[in-house]
Design a protein around this motif. Structure first.
Motif, short mmCIF file in Angstrom:
data_model
loop_
_atom_site.label_atom_id
_atom_site.label_comp_id
_atom_site.label_asym_id
_atom_site.label_seq_id
_atom_site.Cartn_x
_atom_site.Cartn_y
_atom_site.Cartn_z
N GLU A 343 0.84 -1.20 0.00
CA GLU A 343 0.00 0.00 0.00
C GLU A 343 0.88 1.25 0.00
OE1 GLU A 343 -3.50 2.17 2.69
OE2 GLU A 343 -2.75 0.19 3.24
N THR A 344 1.93 1.24 0.81
CA THR A 344 2.85 2.38 0.87
C THR A 344 3.49 2.65 -0.48
OG1 THR A 344 3.35 1.96 3.20
CG2 THR A 344 4.95 3.27 1.97
N TYR A 345 3.83 1.57 -1.18
CA TYR A 345 4.53 1.71 -2.46
C TYR A 345 3.60 1.68 -3.67
CZ TYR A 345 9.02 1.65 -0.13
OH TYR A 345 10.10 1.99 0.66
N HIS A 346 2.30 1.75 -3.43
CA HIS A 346 1.30 1.83 -4.50
C HIS A 346 1.34 0.63 -5.44
CE1 HIS A 346 0.30 6.00 -3.40
NE2 HIS A 346 1.60 6.14 -3.18
N SER A 347 1.74 -0.52 -4.92
CA SER A 347 1.80 -1.72 -5.75
C SER A 347 0.43 -2.07 -6.31
CB SER A 347 2.33 -2.89 -4.91
OG SER A 347 3.58 -2.57 -4.35
N GLY A 348 0.38 -2.33 -7.59
CA GLY A 348 -0.88 -2.71 -8.22
C GLY A 348 -1.82 -1.56 -8.51
N ASP A 349 -1.43 -0.35 -8.14
CA ASP A 349 -2.27 0.82 -8.38
C ASP A 349 -2.01 1.31 -9.80
OD1 ASP A 349 -3.56 3.26 -8.49
OD2 ASP A 349 -2.99 3.88 -6.46
N ALA A 350 -2.74 0.80 -10.75
CA ALA A 350 -2.52 1.12 -12.16
C ALA A 350 -2.73 2.60 -12.44
CB ALA A 350 -3.41 0.27 -13.05
N SER A 351 -3.67 3.23 -11.72
CA SER A 351 -3.92 4.66 -11.91
C SER A 351 -2.71 5.48 -11.50
CB SER A 351 -5.15 5.08 -11.09
OG SER A 351 -5.36 6.48 -11.19
N TYR A 352 -2.13 5.12 -10.35
CA TYR A 352 -0.91 5.79 -9.88
C TYR A 352 0.23 5.56 -10.87
CZ TYR A 352 2.94 6.96 -6.65
OH TYR A 352 4.06 7.49 -6.05
N ALA A 353 0.39 4.30 -11.29
CA ALA A 353 1.47 3.95 -12.20
C ALA A 353 1.35 4.67 -13.54
CB ALA A 353 1.50 2.44 -12.42
N SER A 354 0.11 4.95 -13.96
CA SER A 354 -0.10 5.60 -15.25
C SER A 354 0.37 7.05 -15.25
CB SER A 354 -1.59 5.55 -15.62
OG SER A 354 -2.36 6.41 -14.78
N LYS A 355 0.61 7.61 -14.08
CA LYS A 355 1.08 9.00 -13.98
C LYS A 355 2.61 9.09 -14.01
CE LYS A 355 -2.98 10.12 -11.19
NZ LYS A 355 -3.47 10.47 -9.83
N ILE A 356 3.25 7.92 -14.12
CA ILE A 356 4.70 7.87 -14.10
C ILE A 356 5.24 7.68 -15.51
CG2 ILE A 356 6.73 6.67 -13.20
CD1 ILE A 356 4.95 5.69 -10.89
N TRP A 357 6.20 8.51 -15.89
CA TRP A 357 6.94 8.33 -17.14
C TRP A 357 8.23 7.61 -16.78
CZ3 TRP A 357 5.33 9.66 -22.05
CH2 TRP A 357 4.17 10.42 -22.15
N TYR A 358 8.25 6.31 -17.00
CA TYR A 358 9.39 5.50 -16.57
C TYR A 358 10.64 5.81 -17.41
CZ TYR A 358 5.76 2.97 -14.10
OH TYR A 358 4.71 2.65 -13.28
N TRP A 359 11.77 5.82 -16.72
CA TRP A 359 13.03 6.08 -17.41
C TRP A 359 13.15 5.25 -18.68
CZ3 TRP A 359 16.73 5.62 -12.59
CH2 TRP A 359 16.74 6.85 -11.90
N THR A 360 13.43 5.92 -19.76
CA THR A 360 13.62 5.29 -21.06
C THR A 360 14.78 5.99 -21.75
OG1 THR A 360 11.23 4.91 -21.22
CG2 THR A 360 12.50 4.66 -23.24
N THR A 361 15.71 5.23 -22.30
CA THR A 361 16.88 5.83 -22.92
C THR A 361 16.49 6.68 -24.12
OG1 THR A 361 18.11 3.82 -22.34
CG2 THR A 361 19.17 5.36 -23.86
N PRO A 362 16.85 7.96 -24.15
CA PRO A 362 16.60 8.80 -25.32
C PRO A 362 17.41 8.28 -26.52
CG PRO A 362 17.15 10.14 -23.40
CD PRO A 362 17.50 8.73 -23.06
N ILE A 363 16.75 8.14 -27.65
CA ILE A 363 17.43 7.69 -28.87
C ILE A 363 17.03 8.61 -30.03
CG2 ILE A 363 17.62 5.28 -28.15
CD1 ILE A 363 15.13 4.66 -29.79
N ALA A 364 17.76 8.51 -31.14
CA ALA A 364 17.52 9.39 -32.29
C ALA A 364 16.14 9.16 -32.90
CB ALA A 364 18.61 9.19 -33.33
N LYS A 365 15.66 7.92 -32.86
CA LYS A 365 14.32 7.63 -33.35
C LYS A 365 13.34 8.11 -32.28
CE LYS A 365 11.24 3.87 -34.75
NZ LYS A 365 11.10 2.38 -34.91
N CYS A 366 12.53 9.09 -32.61
CA CYS A 366 11.66 9.71 -31.62
C CYS A 366 10.69 8.69 -31.01
CB CYS A 366 10.87 10.85 -32.24
SG CYS A 366 11.90 12.26 -32.74
N LEU A 367 10.72 8.59 -29.70
CA LEU A 367 9.90 7.61 -29.00
C LEU A 367 8.43 8.01 -28.91
CD1 LEU A 367 12.41 6.87 -26.08
CD2 LEU A 367 11.88 5.38 -28.03
N ASP A 368 8.12 9.22 -29.37
CA ASP A 368 6.72 9.67 -29.34
C ASP A 368 6.00 9.35 -30.65
OD1 ASP A 368 7.89 11.47 -31.05
OD2 ASP A 368 7.50 13.24 -29.81
N GLY A 369 6.68 8.64 -31.54
CA GLY A 369 6.04 8.24 -32.79
C GLY A 369 6.29 9.15 -33.97
#
Length: 390
Positions: A343-369
């Motif tokens: 509960e403290t770490y919001h495990s399984g809280d998909a709504s909370y997790a959806s607000k997080i932009w998880y670290w992703t390596t920036p690359i030349a091919k734009c990751l936003d499509g």
């Protein structure tokens, strides 16, 4: 909390690295093909990981999930800790390691460099139990190929001293446009990936920049983030990559507001510091680590066995609680010592997790499509970070 403090303290002395392993023999897969079965263990496996991810009882006799793994599989574990993702990538590329726990700011570099191999997830019996929101993501899956087992995850939160910062903040603006109010006592994470935090803030407050993904920045968008961070730099008292030292700064009042991890907040509160944390209105960056297998490993069976074992409920619960992060396997929650842990770490809280932009390596091919633009890669972010810090 004592065990978490011990783990995080280890981070301070660990080498600053992330490393990559090699391809598979000994029943492994050839380049471009997936392993079809897991045979008998080769007797050993070398692992690169964050301190606290591979505990064998030597740091704390009561904290040991390596010994049961070896007893179960016959695979002796040789472990090397690292302190940053940059170090991890450098180490992995030596070819000396079979397995690595890669955060999202390292995983795409390892995939692009051919340092890790695709993983046949159907061979891992604990994979179906992993939270769906951690699967098939940009940092662990490329061109439809999975590159490893999701591990723990968490958000980069905003922490503040309740007796020094009033009213309570609600936005990252308190450490960017409003940083002058706390000049000299703002703290920020010391890594090029922190540029994404500025980009996330701009994405919400300067829509004219058209930032859709804080890890997909063209040159103009990167320049805007760098400018914001250079302005912030005037008010930063210290940058941190050691949570223990950051907690001490909040306790002494040297820092009163800035980024942290939940484990840092827990330690600070346990030590009596008057702090609170929040996930600001803009959301936050965060991490979701992936256990990956080296492209040239000669111990592929032991490597696969480790990926499956570390995601099993008992092992995943032990790692998550010791390190201070949400487990990847929801079945782990019933096995934590602290029954309120998930509960403290919001495990399984998909709504909370959806607000997080998880670290992703920036690359030349734009990751936003985008296909009509070239984005800046991690090397450009690294150069920019050097300029920001002066």
């Amino acid at each position: 909390m004592k065990s978490s403090l011990k783990v995080i303290g280890t981070l301070a002395v660990a080498a600053l690295a992330l490393a990559a392993c090699g391809t598979s023999s000994g029943g492994g897969s050839a380049a471009g093909t997936l392993k079809e079965s897991i045979g008998a263990g080769e007797g050993q496996v070398s692992i690169l990981g964050w301190p606290g991810y591979v505990e064998d009882g030597s740091n704390d006799p009561k904290v040991d999930w390596v010994t049961p793994f070896t007893a179960e599989t016959g695979c002796k574990v040789n472990f090397k800790p690292f302190g940053t993702s940059d170090e991890a990538v450098t180490l992995m590329r030596t070819g000396q390691y079979d397995v690595i726990s890669a955060s999202g700011d390292a995983s795409l570099r390892l995939i692009a460099g051919g340092d890790v191999q695709p993983v046949n997830m159907s061979l891992l019996k604990n994979y179906p139990d992993v939270y769906p929101f951690l699967k098939d993501k940009a940092w662990n899956t490329v061109d439809g190929k999975n590159y490893g087992m999701p591990h723990g995850w968490g958000a980069n939160l905003l922490m503040y001293r309740t007796d020094k910062v009033t009213p309570a903040p609600t936005s990252w603006g308190s450490v960017f446009d409003g940083a002058s109010s706390f000049s000299g006592k703002v703290t920020a994470y010391d890594s090029p990936i922190y540029i994404a935090d500025a980009a996330l803030y701009l994405m919400k407050h300067k829509p004219e920049l058209n930032i859709k993904n804080p890890y997909a920045l063209d040159k103009d968008q990167l320049a805007a983030a760098v400018a914001l961070l250079k302005d912030q730099r005037k008010h930063v008292g210290e940058y941190w990559n050691d949570v223990v030292k950051e907690v001490q700064s909040f306790a002494s009042g040297t820092s009163v507001i800035g980024t942290t991890w939940q484990v840092g907040a827990n330690i600070a509160k346990a030590d009596g510091a008057k702090v609170e944390t929040l996930l600001p209105s803009e959301g936050a960056t965060g991490w979701s680590d992936t256990w990956m297998i080296g492209a040239k490993t000669k111990n592929s069976n032991c490597a696969y066995k480790w990926l499956d074992y570390i995601a099993s409920p008992k092992a995943n619960a032990a790692v998550a609680e010791y390190f201070g992060e949400s487990p990847a396997n929801p079945k782990a929650c019933a096995l934590t010592t602290d029954k309120n842990f998930c509960e403290t770490y919001h495990s399984g809280d998909a709504s909370y997790a959806s607000k997080i932009w998880y670290w992703t390596t920036p690359i030349a091919k734009c990751l936003d499509g985008r296909t009509d633009a070239t984005c800046t890669d991690y090397s450009e972010w690294t150069k920019a970070w050097t300029e920001i810090k002066g």
